[in-house]
Design a protein around this motif. Structure first.
Motif, PDB file in Angstrom:
ATOM      1  N   THR A  36       1.051  -1.221   0.322  1.00 47.31           N
ATOM      2  CA  THR A  36       0.002   0.139  -0.039  1.00 47.31           C
ATOM      3  C   THR A  36       1.016   0.835   0.131  1.00 47.31           C
ATOM      4  O   THR A  36       2.074   1.215   0.886  1.00 47.31           O
ATOM      5  CB  THR A  36      -1.010   0.328   1.347  1.00 47.31           C
ATOM      6  N   ASN A  37       0.365   2.616  -0.516  1.00 46.82           N
ATOM      7  CA  ASN A  37       1.256   2.876  -0.696  1.00 46.82           C
ATOM      8  C   ASN A  37       0.696   4.598  -1.563  1.00 46.82           C
ATOM      9  O   ASN A  37      -0.892   4.575  -0.753  1.00 46.82           O
ATOM     10  CB  ASN A  37       2.401   2.933  -2.182  1.00 46.82           C
ATOM     11  N   GLU A  38       0.977   5.656  -1.835  1.00 49.51           N
ATOM     12  CA  GLU A  38      -0.227   6.907  -2.128  1.00 49.51           C
ATOM     13  C   GLU A  38      -0.625   6.597  -3.698  1.00 49.51           C
ATOM     14  O   GLU A  38      -1.669   7.381  -3.525  1.00 49.51           O
ATOM     15  CB  GLU A  38       1.011   8.215  -2.734  1.00 49.51           C
ATOM     16  N   PHE A  39      -0.212   5.445  -3.981  1.00 49.68           N
ATOM     17  CA  PHE A  39      -1.219   5.117  -5.393  1.00 49.68           C
ATOM     18  C   PHE A  39      -2.569   4.705  -4.933  1.00 49.68           C
ATOM     19  O   PHE A  39      -3.060   4.712  -5.555  1.00 49.68           O
ATOM     20  CB  PHE A  39      -0.223   4.622  -6.573  1.00 49.68           C
ATOM     21  N   GLY A  40      -1.969   3.748  -4.157  1.00 50.90           N
ATOM     22  CA  GLY A  40      -3.047   3.013  -3.836  1.00 50.90           C
ATOM     23  C   GLY A  40      -3.048   1.550  -3.128  1.00 50.90           C
ATOM     24  O   GLY A  40      -1.784   1.443  -2.738  1.00 50.90           O
ATOM     25  N   THR A  41      -3.392   0.400  -3.466  1.00 46.24           N
ATOM     26  CA  THR A  41      -3.406  -0.714  -2.904  1.00 46.24           C
ATOM     27  C   THR A  41      -3.245  -1.937  -3.149  1.00 46.24           C
ATOM     28  O   THR A  41      -4.418  -1.701  -4.212  1.00 46.24           O
ATOM     29  CB  THR A  41      -4.123  -1.588  -1.641  1.00 46.24           C
ATOM     30  N   VAL A  42      -1.929  -2.836  -4.272  1.00 44.25           N
ATOM     31  CA  VAL A  42      -1.579  -3.578  -4.425  1.00 44.25           C
ATOM     32  C   VAL A  42      -1.634  -4.837  -4.042  1.00 44.25           C
ATOM     33  O   VAL A  42      -0.654  -5.074  -3.118  1.00 44.25           O
ATOM     34  CB  VAL A  42      -1.117  -3.746  -5.923  1.00 44.25           C
TER      35      VAL A  42
END
Length: 735
Positions: free
Chosen positions: A496-502
């Motif tokens: 999970t990071n600033e762009f979302g979660t994968v």
């Protein structure tokens, strides 16, 4: 005296002394000595002299108990299954005895103790006359006497032994002897040595049984019962409470059967652990496995959305974090940690329990000490080693309160479903992409005795009832629970990071010769104050098969961007077995190559469009649950299935997009049409590249699927990019 006899006498004396010491450890000097202690009672009695939430909770419970004890005591001969009159009466009885015992301790009014005494005496008169329950399952290894299954018997014991403990010192010796010898001891022995397969089982039924018998051991001065509850009937350590702590929870505190059963099992885990802590603090039970019980309480909270648990496996969808089991868990957790985040949950639960820890919670809430509880994106490892896949929760606040649940998790024992790599989606407080949960009307006796419906086995557990790939209309592991329990997916990565979660998961054993691999991402598009869910599902087989990918949604179909051939005059079932026999085929289509869109409207007033990338060879089958259901047991929910026939390999690519608003009261509609105008999929080595145009804003979503998330420099449409993490999102118009 010869030496042999002398040594024998010495050994006997040592054993007698050891037994006395062990008994003194288990037996408290006075009662109560389980979850509520003498010291707790002193503090609680002082507290109810003032104002505040604890006093209000006491007065409220006292009023309820006063009303109930005005009625005649009713201890009926058991005859009904779950939800029937006698079943519910015995449940209410043990809850009433427990509550009346608490009110006795706080009010010091003998009428409450006398009421509990009289009810226990009636039970003591009834119990010796009972055989196995008449509604028990035939050939079952775990029937009860008061109830149709021994699970409920163990629950009765957990509550009743606490009630007895609370009034113990008010009883004369004659009453104690009758209640103990004719009721509590026989029930405890029936629940343990009388039900060895359940008592020794590493399962929530075993947890309730060991908790009840172990607590009885502390009250009735039976240290052997405590040891057997902790380490199984043979004290081998192969079963019992400690083994359950070892095997049923992952290192992060995830319970193998899923959050619904994690909630259910928490009460005996927490109650027995608190009892152990109060009687034998040297065992340091709450420190066991790096504080596994506290982790389990926190994980149970995390596995919820808008107050309700994610309904995986045999779950009832209406259960949430305000259930009494988690109220008790949160109360104990705050009592042990003083974590203000638990107060936030306690405030939501709006229930104060009358225990020593409950007093701490109430006083802290009176002082407004709560702090926001933070729900996170987490991959909860499954299995006792945390390596048997994972249950993945993705969350975001961009564009609303959203959650995506991804399930590359283990089978979940007998309550598990054949749903490897399935997913669910939630937005603005509602379930959008759904899971059926259990086919059951819990405690509604008129509906199959309140037990699991036959359709739980013929539909709800099958793969087609979930949102994952079905091969040749056959469920994962050929619907064999034992095989499923011995095989589990692998979590390839989670970030999970600033762009979302994968996250990525895969399994190669659901079908012979077929590998299933799925990547799901909850992607933030902050420029649009929006989020999309990206789904890439790879199927790779050693020979040609039929691949079905269902999506079950909650709402009303609004539109498709392709012509749909609807069956308007006559319906037929989609198949003959493995759940397909319960799906009406309501329509079908074969969209042309490009983007295939299906839009529906949810009760939350938002529109949702699943945009799929298709090659012109996918058949879309629109379904409704309810075929071959003569007793109308199933909910009539909608879905559609993407079908590919005669293929060895296929990649299903799609994007779920929340959009717009429908307000019937003010009579306006906004953005009812999908805003996704472009979707492309490509790969560069270990990189997945998805170009997405949303509301005329082009984005590039990049995912690194390699074993290590090393930094990647790559080129897309003659532009250079750098991917530093697993997931990157780039607004192309700004490059």
């Amino acid at each position: 005296m010869n030496l042999f006899k002398r040594n024998t006498h010495i050994q006997a004396a040592i054993l007698a002394l050891f037994s006395l010491l062990l008994s003194s450890v288990v037996s408290a000097a006075s009662h109560p000595n389980l979850v509520i202690t003498v010291d707790d009672v002193k503090l609680m009695r002082q507290a109810i002299k003032g104002e505040g939430q604890f006093t209000a909770a006491y007065k409220n419970l006292k009023t309820q108990v006063d009303e109930q004890i005005m009625q005649p005591i009713t201890v009926p001969v058991p005859k009904d299954g779950g939800g029937g009159y006698t079943h519910e009466r015995h449940k209410k009885n043990y809850q009433l005895m427990y509550n009346a015992g608490i009110i006795y301790q706080l009010s010091q009014d003998d009428k409450y103790a006398n009421y509990v005494r009289d009810m226990l005496l009636e039970y003591a008169e009834l119990y010796p006359t009972l055989g196995l329950h008449p509604k028990r399952k035939m050939n079952s290894q775990n029937p009860g006497k008061f109830f149709w299954q021994s699970l409920n018997e163990a629950m009765w014991l957990v509550y009743t032994i606490q009630a007895y403990d609370l009034i113990h010192d008010s009883l004369n010796d004659e009453n104690k002897k009758v209640i103990e010898d004719d009721l509590l001891r026989p029930v405890s022995l029936f629940t343990s040595v009388g039900q060895p397969s359940t008592f020794n089982k590493v399962h929530n039924h075993g947890t309730w049984a060991t908790a009840g018998v172990g607590m009885a051991g502390y009250v009735l001065d039976e240290p052997e019962w405590v040891e057997k509850s902790l380490y199984d009937l043979n004290k081998s350590g192969k079963g019992g409470f400690i083994k359950q702590l070892e095997m049923l929870f992952s290192p992060q505190g995830y319970y193998n059967e899923g959050p619904y059963y994690q909630r259910f099992a928490l009460l005996p885990f927490v109650t027995f652990a608190k009892t152990i802590e109060n009687n034998e603090p040297q065992r340091k039970i709450f420190d066991y496995r790096d504080g596994i019980l506290l982790k389990a309480i926190d994980t149970t909270i995390q596995l919820s959305y808008n107050g309700l648990f994610f309904p995986i496996n045999d779950a009832i969808k209406s259960k949430g974090i305000d259930t009494i089991e988690l109220v008790q868990g949160v109360t104990a957790a705050y009592g042990l940690t003083n974590d203000a985040g638990y107060l936030d949950i306690a405030k939501y639960q709006d229930q104060v329990v009358l225990t020593g820890d409950g007093l701490k919670v109430a006083q802290a809430l009176d002082d407004k000490n709560e702090a926001p509880y933070i729900f996170k994106s987490v991959a909860f490892g499954d299995g006792n080693d945390g390596e048997q896949g994972a249950l993945v929760v993705m969350r975001t606040k961009v564009g609303g309160d959203q959650a995506l649940l991804f399930k590359p998790a283990a089978q979940g024992l007998g309550h598990g479903h054949f749903d490897k790599l399935t997913w669910q989606f939630y937005d603005h407080g509602n379930e959008i992409v759904s899971d059926y949960g259990a086919a059951r009307f819990l405690n509604v006796e008129a509906k199959y005795g309140g037990r699991y419906l036959p359709e739980n086995e013929t539909y709800a557990k099958h793969t087609v009832a979930h949102n994952t790939v079905v091969v040749d209309e056959t469920s994962h592991f050929n619907a064999n629970v034992e095989v499923g329990n011995n095989n589990y997916p692998k979590l390839n990565f989670f970030e999970t990071n600033e762009f979302g979660t994968v996250a990525s998961g895969e399994i190669t054993t659901a079908y012979k010769g077929i590998a299933l691999k799925r990547i799901l991402a909850l992607v933030n598009l902050p420029e649009l104050e929006s989020t999309v869910a990206l789904d890439v599902f790879d199927v790779d087989a050693n020979k040609a098969h039929q691949f079905d990918l269902p999506l079950h949604y909650i709402g009303q179909l609004i539109d498709t961007n392709f012509s749909l051939r609807a069956n308007t005059k006559q319906l037929k079932a989609l198949g003959e077995s493995n759940g397909y026999q319960h799906l009406w085929l309501k329509g079908q289509a074969t969209p042309e190559k490009g983007l295939a869109k299906v839009t529906w409207l949810n009760d939350n007033g938002r529109f949702y469009t699943q945009t799929s990338l298709v090659n012109g060879d996918e058949l879309f089958l629109f379904t409704q649950i309810g075929a071959n259901d003569p007793n109308f047991n199933l909910r009539n929910e909608n879905g559609f299935i993407r079908r590919v026939e005669g293929q060895k390999q296929h990649t299903f690519v799609s994007v779920l997009e929340p959009h717009g608003e429908y307000n019937p009261s003010k009579e306006y509609t906004l953005e009812a049409v999908s805003r996704v105008s472009e979707l492309t999929y490509s790969t560069q080595g270990d990189l997945i590249l998805v170009e997405l145009n949303v509301k005329n804003t082009p984005y590039l979503v990049a995912i690194n699927k390699s074993q290590s998330a090393a930094k990647n420099d790559f080129t897309f449409k003659n532009k250079s990019f750098t991917l530093s993490d697993r997931l990157g999102v780039y607004a192309l118009k700004n490059n």
